[in-house]
Design an enzyme around this catalytic site. Structure first.
Site, PDB file in Angstrom:
ATOM      1  CB  CYS A  62      -6.395  11.108 -10.789  1.00  0.00           C
ATOM      2  SG  CYS A  62      -7.822  10.491 -11.711  1.00  0.00           S
ATOM      3  CB  CYS A  66      -6.789  12.695 -18.631  1.00  0.00           C
ATOM      4  SG  CYS A  66      -8.223  11.810 -17.971  1.00  0.00           S
ATOM      5  CB  CYS A  69      -4.899  15.410 -16.206  1.00  0.00           C
ATOM      6  SG  CYS A  69      -5.424  15.896 -14.545  1.00  0.00           S
ATOM      7  CB  CYS A 106     -17.064  24.555  -9.839  1.00  0.00           C
ATOM      8  SG  CYS A 106     -16.815  23.007 -10.706  1.00  0.00           S
ATOM      9  CB  CYS A 137     -20.717  23.402 -10.215  1.00  0.00           C
ATOM     10  SG  CYS A 137     -20.043  22.477 -11.614  1.00  0.00           S
ATOM     11  CB  CYS A 197     -21.227  22.011 -16.499  1.00  0.00           C
ATOM     12  SG  CYS A 197     -19.701  22.908 -16.861  1.00  0.00           S
ATOM     13  NE  ARG A 269     -17.933  28.565 -16.174  1.00  0.00           N
ATOM     14  CZ  ARG A 269     -18.793  27.556 -16.139  1.00  0.00           C
ATOM     15  NH1 ARG A 269     -18.406  26.341 -16.410  1.00  0.00           N
ATOM     16  NH2 ARG A 269     -20.054  27.771 -15.825  1.00  0.00           N
TER      17      ARG A 269
END
Ligand code: SAM
Ligand code: DTB
Ligand code: SF4
Length: 330
Positions: A62, A66, A69, A106, A137, A197, A269
């Site tokens: 990616c 972040c 991550c 998801c 999701c 979400c 969650r």
């Protein structure tokens, strides 16, 4: 400080002041938990937990930065770079998830945003998973309003896109897209009629005020997110946040209880980080109003408590999964 009338907590409001949110967060722990559990019971069965399963449909590589991550190309971690999975692989994983009692599936992709060809393939996945009777999701990064509408038309029920933290702390964690970008994606999702979400991560070095501000931002959206994931940072070697001081578990519980009071009808969650929490902490999180978890051995790239562990925990707490039959009487 604006002190909310504690006995009136429980109605859905989107006009919270930051001072009210701070006052709730700062309540004595027992008062906070008492009111959170009381309000939880106004909407939810306190002994039912919704169960979702995650699948990484596109792992690693990616371009975003972040700092938490392991999938960012910028950090040296053990996560490799895979292509988008085939439809058959996704179908097989969804079948297993359904067999294991998940009600929502998801699909996560390590994208900044999906490209048109990728979106076409993901729409096929959404159609397929939905036809199996699971809620769908996806979390694919930023979306344009048109992309959100396409996903809705394909049958997407929920879109996960986290604010992660407060606007003030956000720049310490991510520099490749702004808080405003995130809010725009969330608006596109909402406008398309997909359930939202949206939540964040605790334990990144943020202050108590950052946590309250994150919850305040979520709770003052024109509509509360239907689902609010609270992640505890999973510290992955090679990422900039590896080595941060561990989160105080009582701060996690306090944050969940505050979220329950500010957003009384949203599912909360207890997401990443459960492998680092002992069962008593998870039990307190459920008491504070958490009513959903990810089920299965793996989150996206990091481990999650196994199914047998979670089943044993549910049995010890007398919790049942949403979608399962009620306990026979007599
Ligand atoms: N790439 C897309 C995006 O970021 O919007 C979707 C996938 S991304 C992995 C989904 C969310 O997972 C992030 O927003 C973050 O809140 C959470 N996450 C990622 N790594 C994490 C970690 N190490 N610990 C806790 N949560 C994490
Ligand atoms: C969310 O809030 N937590 C999930 C889901 N949304 C996509 C992701 C957690 C990822 C944890 C790190 C990993 O496994 O890569
Ligand atoms: Fe990419 Fe999402 Fe990881 Fe950020 S959280 S680096 S956008 S996969």
């Amino acid at each position: 400080m604006d002190r909310p009338d504690l006995d009136s907590l429980g109605s859905v409001r989107t006009d919270w002041t930051l001072e009210e949110a701070r006052a709730i967060f700062g309540l004595p722990f027992n008062d906070l938990l008492h009111h959170a559990q009381r309000v939880h019971r106004l909407t939810f069965d306190p002994n039912r937990i919704q169960v979702s399963t995650l699948l990484s449909i596109k792992t690693g590589g990616c371009p975003e930065d972040c700092a938490y991550c392991p999938q960012s190309v910028r950090y040296e971690t053990t996560v490799g770079r895979d292509d988008l999975l085939d439809l058959d692989e996704v179908k097989a994983a969804a079948q297993t998830a359904r067999r294991n009692g998940a009600t929502r599936f998801c699909m996560g992709a390590a994208y900044r945003n999906p490209k048109p060809k990728q979106l076409e393939r993901i729409k096929d996945m959404v159609r397929e998973v939905r036809s199996m009777g699971l809620e769908t999701c996806a979390t694919l990064g930023m979306l344009t309003p048109g992309q959100a509408r396409e996903l809705k038309d394909a049958g997407l029920d929920y879109y996960n896109h986290n604010l992660d933290t407060s606007e003030a702390f956000y720049g310490e964690i991510i520099t490749t897209r702004t808080y405003q970008d995130r809010l725009e994606t969330l608006e596109a999702v909402r406008e398309a009629g997909i359930a939202v979400c949206c939540g964040g991560i605790l334990g990144m070095g943020e202050s108590e005020l950052d946590r309250v501000q994150l919850l305040h931002t979520l709770a003052t959206m024109p509509r509360h997110p239907e689902s609010v994931p609270i992640n505890q940072l999973v510290q992955v070697e090679g990422t900039p946040l590896h080595g941060r001081p561990p989160l105080d578990p009582l701060d996690l519980v306090r944050t969940i209880a505050t979220a329950r009071l500010l957003m009384p009808r949203s599912y909360l969650r207890l997401s990443a980080g459960r492998t680092d929490m002992d069962d008593a902490v998870q039990a307190l999180c459920f008491l504070a109003g958490a009513n959903s978890i990810f089920y299965g051995e793996k989150l996206l790239t990091t481990p999650n408590p196994g199914r047998s562990h979670d089943e044993a925990l549910f049995a010890r707490l007398g919790l049942r999964r949403e979608g399962d039959a009620p306990e026979p009487v007599g």
